[in-house]
Design a protein around this motif. Structure first.
Motif, short mmCIF file in Angstrom:
data_model
loop_
_atom_site.label_atom_id
_atom_site.label_comp_id
_atom_site.label_asym_id
_atom_site.label_seq_id
_atom_site.Cartn_x
_atom_site.Cartn_y
_atom_site.Cartn_z
N GLY A 12 31.02 -47.01 -7.78
CA GLY A 12 31.61 -48.30 -8.11
C GLY A 12 33.12 -48.20 -8.18
O GLY A 12 33.70 -47.13 -8.04
N ALA A 16 34.75 -49.47 -13.44
CA ALA A 16 33.44 -50.14 -13.46
C ALA A 16 32.57 -49.67 -14.62
O ALA A 16 31.62 -50.35 -14.98
CB ALA A 16 32.71 -49.92 -12.14
N LYS A 18 31.54 -46.15 -14.83
CA LYS A 18 30.72 -45.03 -14.37
C LYS A 18 30.74 -43.86 -15.34
O LYS A 18 29.69 -43.31 -15.68
CB LYS A 18 31.19 -44.58 -12.98
CG LYS A 18 31.13 -45.64 -11.91
CD LYS A 18 31.63 -45.13 -10.56
CE LYS A 18 33.04 -44.62 -10.56
NZ LYS A 18 34.07 -45.68 -10.56
N ASP A 104 28.18 -52.43 -10.61
CA ASP A 104 28.91 -53.60 -10.14
C ASP A 104 29.47 -54.35 -11.35
O ASP A 104 28.72 -54.96 -12.10
CB ASP A 104 27.98 -54.50 -9.32
CG ASP A 104 28.68 -55.69 -8.70
OD1 ASP A 104 29.93 -55.73 -8.73
OD2 ASP A 104 27.98 -56.57 -8.18
N ARG A 105 30.77 -54.27 -11.51
CA ARG A 105 31.43 -54.93 -12.64
C ARG A 105 32.46 -55.92 -12.11
O ARG A 105 33.19 -55.62 -11.16
CB ARG A 105 32.13 -53.88 -13.51
CG ARG A 105 32.70 -54.44 -14.79
CD ARG A 105 33.21 -53.33 -15.69
NE ARG A 105 33.67 -53.88 -16.95
CZ ARG A 105 34.59 -53.33 -17.71
NH1 ARG A 105 35.14 -52.17 -17.36
NH2 ARG A 105 34.96 -53.89 -18.83
N ILE A 110 37.23 -55.60 -15.37
CA ILE A 110 37.92 -54.32 -15.14
C ILE A 110 39.40 -54.46 -15.48
O ILE A 110 39.97 -53.60 -16.15
CB ILE A 110 37.75 -53.86 -13.67
CG1 ILE A 110 36.29 -53.48 -13.41
CG2 ILE A 110 38.68 -52.68 -13.36
CD1 ILE A 110 35.98 -53.18 -11.95
N LYS A 133 38.01 -54.15 -4.24
CA LYS A 133 36.70 -54.79 -4.31
C LYS A 133 36.35 -55.40 -2.95
O LYS A 133 35.25 -55.20 -2.43
CB LYS A 133 36.70 -55.87 -5.39
CG LYS A 133 35.42 -56.68 -5.49
CD LYS A 133 34.37 -55.99 -6.30
CE LYS A 133 33.21 -56.92 -6.59
NZ LYS A 133 32.16 -56.28 -7.33
N GLU A 137 33.24 -53.45 -1.22
CA GLU A 137 32.00 -54.06 -1.69
C GLU A 137 30.82 -53.78 -0.76
O GLU A 137 29.75 -53.36 -1.21
CB GLU A 137 32.17 -55.57 -1.89
CG GLU A 137 30.91 -56.27 -2.35
CD GLU A 137 30.43 -55.86 -3.74
OE1 GLU A 137 29.24 -56.07 -4.03
OE2 GLU A 137 31.23 -55.32 -4.54
N TYR A 140 29.76 -50.13 -0.98
CA TYR A 140 28.99 -49.84 -2.20
C TYR A 140 27.56 -50.37 -2.06
O TYR A 140 26.60 -49.67 -2.39
CB TYR A 140 29.63 -50.49 -3.43
CG TYR A 140 30.93 -49.86 -3.88
CD1 TYR A 140 31.09 -48.48 -3.99
CD2 TYR A 140 32.02 -50.66 -4.24
CE1 TYR A 140 32.28 -47.92 -4.42
CE2 TYR A 140 33.21 -50.11 -4.68
CZ TYR A 140 33.34 -48.74 -4.76
OH TYR A 140 34.52 -48.19 -5.20
N ASN A 150 27.14 -54.62 -14.36
CA ASN A 150 27.72 -54.22 -15.63
C ASN A 150 28.24 -55.48 -16.34
O ASN A 150 29.43 -55.73 -16.37
CB ASN A 150 28.83 -53.20 -15.44
CG ASN A 150 29.35 -52.67 -16.77
OD1 ASN A 150 29.01 -53.17 -17.83
ND2 ASN A 150 30.20 -51.66 -16.70
#
Length: 179
Positions: A12, A16, A18, A104-105, A110, A133, A137, A140, A150
């Motif tokens: 991420g 995010a 992690k 995924d935040r 963030i 992002k 995206e 990811y 998230n």
């Protein structure tokens, strides 16, 4: 709760969650925790910022070598660097030993709590996170075996990952990534 079958790989954006989530998961299920950036810093004796100053390609080569090494670990939770998806070879290596969870935040969340001084790619300002992002995206999403939003307490996120991981271990493979 060991022997679930595979490593848990967290991908991420920077910020995010992690690392925080990975440490929590490690405490709950007893897997060891590895932050890939800390792993790289320990192996090289240099900070991520210093490695980036030499050049992003230089850093990405070291990072890819680290992921190949990490892929040989067992019973491990790995918090990856935000750019892990920039090289498909990283994802291929990590998928051999683990299930990849995309954390995924929302960018807005963030930007409220990220510390940019420790994030080489964000040194030009928080607007860079919006660009990252947009740029990453799809990468990811494509790399993930399972997407975790998230947007709830960390304990709930951990429980979601554990429940999926136990189920994925029994089935042998995860295919819950909504494309």
């Amino acid at each position: 709760m060991k022997d679930l079958g595979k490593n848990i790989i967290l991908i991420g954006l920077p910020g995010a969650g992690k690392t925080t989530l990975g440490k929590l998961l490690s405490n709950i299920i007893g897997y060891r925790f590895i932050d890939s950036d800390a792993f790289i810093e320990e192996k090289t004796g240099k900070s991520i910022t210093d490695l980036f100053q030499i050049g992003e390609d230089y850093f990405r080569n070291i990072e890819s070598d680290a992921y190949k090494e990490i892929a040989d670990f067992e019973d491990t939770i790995v918090s990856t660097g935000g750019g892990v998806v920039k090289r498909n070879e990283n994802i291929v290596a990590l998928k051999q030993s683990g299930t990849i969870y995309y954390i995924d935040r929302a960018v807005e969340d963030i930007t409220h709590d990220i510390e940019v001084s420790h994030r080489p790619l964000l040194k030009d300002g928080l607007e860079r996170i919006y660009a990252l992002k947009s740029e990453r995206e799809t990468l990811y999403q494509d790399a993930a075996d399972f997407v975790v939003k998230n947007d709830k307490p960390l304990e709930e996120l951990a429980a979601e990952i554990i429940a999926h991981h136990i189920g994925a271990g029994k089935e042998g493979e995860a295919h819950d990534n909504p494309q």
